[in-house]
Each structure stands twice: as structure tokens, then as C-alpha cells.
Design a protein around this motif. Structure first.
Motif, PDB file in Angstrom:
ATOM      1  N   HIS A 157       3.888  11.140   0.518  1.00 23.66           N
ATOM      2  CA  HIS A 157       3.633  10.841   1.926  1.00 23.66           C
ATOM      3  C   HIS A 157       2.295  11.408   2.411  1.00 23.66           C
ATOM      4  O   HIS A 157       1.592  10.753   3.185  1.00 23.66           O
ATOM      5  N   PRO A 192      -0.557   4.656  10.530  1.00 22.07           N
ATOM      6  CA  PRO A 192       0.656   4.696   9.707  1.00 22.07           C
ATOM      7  C   PRO A 192       1.861   4.264  10.543  1.00 22.07           C
ATOM      8  O   PRO A 192       1.844   4.336  11.767  1.00 22.07           O
ATOM      9  N   THR A 239      -0.529  11.926   0.721  1.00 20.78           N
ATOM     10  CA  THR A 239      -1.631  11.117   0.212  1.00 20.78           C
ATOM     11  C   THR A 239      -1.679   9.768   0.933  1.00 20.78           C
ATOM     12  O   THR A 239      -2.745   9.245   1.246  1.00 20.78           O
ATOM     13  N   TYR A 240      -0.509   9.214   1.203  1.00 21.80           N
ATOM     14  CA  TYR A 240      -0.433   7.965   1.979  1.00 21.80           C
ATOM     15  C   TYR A 240      -1.078   8.150   3.350  1.00 21.80           C
ATOM     16  O   TYR A 240      -1.894   7.330   3.772  1.00 21.80           O
ATOM     17  N   HIS A 280      -4.821   8.356   3.054  1.00 22.77           N
ATOM     18  CA  HIS A 280      -5.374   7.024   2.791  1.00 22.77           C
ATOM     19  C   HIS A 280      -5.451   6.215   4.096  1.00 22.77           C
ATOM     20  O   HIS A 280      -6.474   5.573   4.373  1.00 22.77           O
ATOM     21  N   PHE A 319       1.840   4.598  -3.320  1.00 25.00           N
ATOM     22  CA  PHE A 319       1.774   6.061  -3.299  1.00 25.00           C
ATOM     23  C   PHE A 319       3.067   6.708  -3.794  1.00 25.00           C
ATOM     24  O   PHE A 319       3.173   7.919  -3.835  1.00 25.00           O
ATOM     25  N   THR A 346       0.829  -1.206   0.000  1.00 22.95           N
ATOM     26  CA  THR A 346       0.000   0.000   0.000  1.00 22.95           C
ATOM     27  C   THR A 346       0.858   1.249   0.000  1.00 22.95           C
ATOM     28  O   THR A 346       0.652   2.163  -0.802  1.00 22.95           O
ATOM     29  N   ALA A 347       1.851   1.283   0.887  1.00 19.54           N
ATOM     30  CA  ALA A 347       2.732   2.454   0.971  1.00 19.54           C
ATOM     31  C   ALA A 347       3.479   2.664  -0.339  1.00 19.54           C
ATOM     32  O   ALA A 347       3.616   3.805  -0.813  1.00 19.54           O
TER      33      ALA A 347
END
Length: 160
Positions: free
Chosen positions: A131, A145, A133-134, A137, A127, A123-124
Motif C-alpha cells: 500500500h 488514490p 508504494t502504491y 506511485h 503493487f 495499477t493497484a
């Protein structure tokens, strides 16, 4: 004094004093963002080292210390390697020389831990360095996170 270790953490790990750390002191150090390690793989390996230094007497602390390892920050190839060990049909023989690695690979929580970490890394990575947008999310999906440590750095090391 433990708060002052930071960049000298790996020197401590290589010293005779590392074996004398209590589980509370080691856990306190491992929860810090400021320990001077090169990657989270080193944190995982030093947990196994500390546990192995006292034989089975420290096995009860395996889960507690693994909770301090940020598996979500490990390279996906390493996580796959760990998962291959977990699913290996003859892991008793494969890990006979390292009782703590055998315990890690025999613990039923290991598969979930590694699968979750691989999902997080994928997932990370999706992106591509964005960072913000991560983080959005992760927040949207109510997922915590994982923040990186302030790793040691040398320009000639390929994994930085």
C-alpha cells in the motif's frame, strides 16, 4: 440520524424508507467510508435501485450519485462486464427491463469512467498489496488514490 446507520445500511436499502430518501441524504450516505456494505458493487446496484424506484423522475441524479460509487475498488471482471454492456450493439433491448442501467450504459461518460477504473485497478494490483508504494506511485503521478470503505465482513463470503 443518518450518521448512525453504518452497519444497518443494507437493512435501510431493503426497507420502504429507502425510496423516501432525498438525493441529498443518499449522496451524504454514499460519500461515507462507514456504510456497511460488502462491496462497492452493492453501492452501484443500490444507486440504480434508488433511481428506478421513482422512474424517470430521478434520472437527472444519475451522474451525481455515480460520482459517489468507487468504481476503482470493484473487481476488474465486474468492470469488464459493465464495459461489455456499454459496448453491446443492442443495449436498448438488453437493458429494456432496467431503464437506469440503460441510461448508465448510454451515457457517453460511462466508457471513460470504466476505462479509468480498470486502469486504476490494474495499477493497484501491480503493487501486490504494498500500500505504501502504491500511495507513493499515485502521488508521483498526481493521481488521487481511492480509499476503501469499512465494508461489512463475513468469513464465508468469497469476495473478501
Amino acid at each position: 440520524m443518518l450518521r448512525r446507520i453504518r452497519n444497518y445500511f443494507l437493512a435501510l436499502v431493503g426497507s420502504k424508507y429507502f425510496a423516501e430518501l432525498t438525493v441529498d441524504d443518499l449522496e451524504d450516505l454514499l460519500k461515507r467510508d462507514s456504510i456497511g456494505v460488502n462491496s462497492e458493487i452493492e453501492v452501484f446496484l443500490l444507486v440504480l435501485r434508488w433511481l428506478n424506484l421513482a422512474g424517470d423522475k430521478r434520472l437527472k441524479h444519475l451522474g451525481r450519485l455515480l460520482d459517489c460509487v468507487r468504481f476503482n475498488l470493484m473487481p476488474i471482471a465486474f468492470l469488464w462486464t459493465l464495459r461489455d454492456g456499454f459496448t453491446h450493439p443492442d443495449k436498448d433491448h438488453l437493458f429494456s427491463a432496467d431503464p437506469m442501467l440503460l441510461a448508465f450504459n448510454s451515457d457517453p461518460k460511462t466508457e471513460t469512467l470504466l476505462t479509468d477504473a480498470m486502469s486504476h485497478v490494474a495499477t493497484a494490483d501491480s503493487f501486490m498489496g504494498d500500500h505504501n508504494t502504491y500511495l507513493e506511485h499515485m502521488n508521483l503521478h498526481l493521481l488521487p488514490p481511492t480509499y476503501p470503505r469499512k465494508h461489512g465482513y463475513h468469513h464465508k463470503l468469497p469476495y473478501h
